[in-house]
Enzyme design. Structure first.
Site, PDB file in Angstrom:
ATOM      1  CD  GLU A 149      -2.760  -0.932   2.551  1.00  0.00           C
ATOM      2  OE1 GLU A 149      -3.903  -0.466   2.439  1.00  0.00           O
ATOM      3  OE2 GLU A 149      -2.255  -1.292   3.646  1.00  0.00           O
TER       4      GLU A 149
ATOM      5  CE1 TYR B 211     -15.319  26.784  -3.712  1.00  0.00           C
ATOM      6  CE2 TYR B 211     -16.679  27.805  -2.037  1.00  0.00           C
ATOM      7  CZ  TYR B 211     -16.347  27.645  -3.361  1.00  0.00           C
ATOM      8  OH  TYR B 211     -17.023  28.340  -4.325  1.00  0.00           O
TER       9      TYR B 211
ATOM     10  CB  ILE C 104      -7.211   6.279   6.650  1.00  0.00           C
ATOM     11  CG1 ILE C 104      -8.192   5.306   7.294  1.00  0.00           C
ATOM     12  CG2 ILE C 104      -6.573   5.683   5.401  1.00  0.00           C
ATOM     13  CD1 ILE C 104      -9.361   4.900   6.373  1.00  0.00           C
ATOM     14  CD  GLU C 105      -7.908   4.779  11.840  1.00  0.00           C
ATOM     15  OE1 GLU C 105      -8.621   3.827  12.167  1.00  0.00           O
ATOM     16  OE2 GLU C 105      -6.980   4.667  10.995  1.00  0.00           O
TER      17      GLU C 105
ATOM     18  CE  LYS D  44      -6.005   1.749   2.667  1.00  0.00           C
ATOM     19  NZ  LYS D  44      -5.125   1.425   3.806  1.00  0.00           N
TER      20      LYS D  44
END
Length: 133
Positions: free
Chosen positions: A22, A54, A73-74, A99
């Site tokens: 990954e 934005y 991913i946290e 993900k």
């Protein structure tokens, strides 16, 4: 606080994950961000300086996702949320890191983590369902 800015479906290639493959090949991540901020002044002034930009939000979130590899991913979501909370006008933020190509052997549509931050309660404070802050 009912006013909010929403960024949905920001798609960025990143190299995050626990497994070596990954972090080498990378994969697609999809980011959703909701920023709770009082938009009354921006609505009255019609001036970009009075709101949360934005375009800059999307750019910074993309930089974080495309940046240094993280195992979780946290961590990615927390980095984005903490960046948003650096703007003192922001009341709260919610960041979802999707993900969809996670290495899960079963068939699935998506996996995501959701990180929430708020001035009122600090890290980990939960924004009530419906987004009222």
């Amino acid at each position: 606080m009912a006013d909010r800015i929403e960024l949905r479906g920001l798609t960025v290639h990143g190299r995050h994950g626990v497994y070596d493959h990954e972090r080498v090949a990378g994969q697609r991540f999809v980011i959703d961000v909701t920023v709770w901020i009082d938009l009354a002044e921006a609505a009255n002034s019609d001036d970009l300086a009075d709101t949360y930009d934005y375009v800059r939000l999307a750019s910074r979130a993309a930089e974080i996702v495309a940046g240094p590899p993280r195992k979780l991913i946290e961590t990615v979501g927390a980095e984005i949320a903490d960046h948003v909370m650096d703007d003192q006008r922001v009341h709260a933020v919610e960041v979802a890191v999707h993900k969809p190509q996670a290495p899960i052997p079963q068939t699935f549509d998506d996996v995501a983590v959701v990180i929430r931050r708020s001035r009122r309660g600090g890290r980990g404070w939960v924004v009530p369902a419906g987004g009222a802050v």
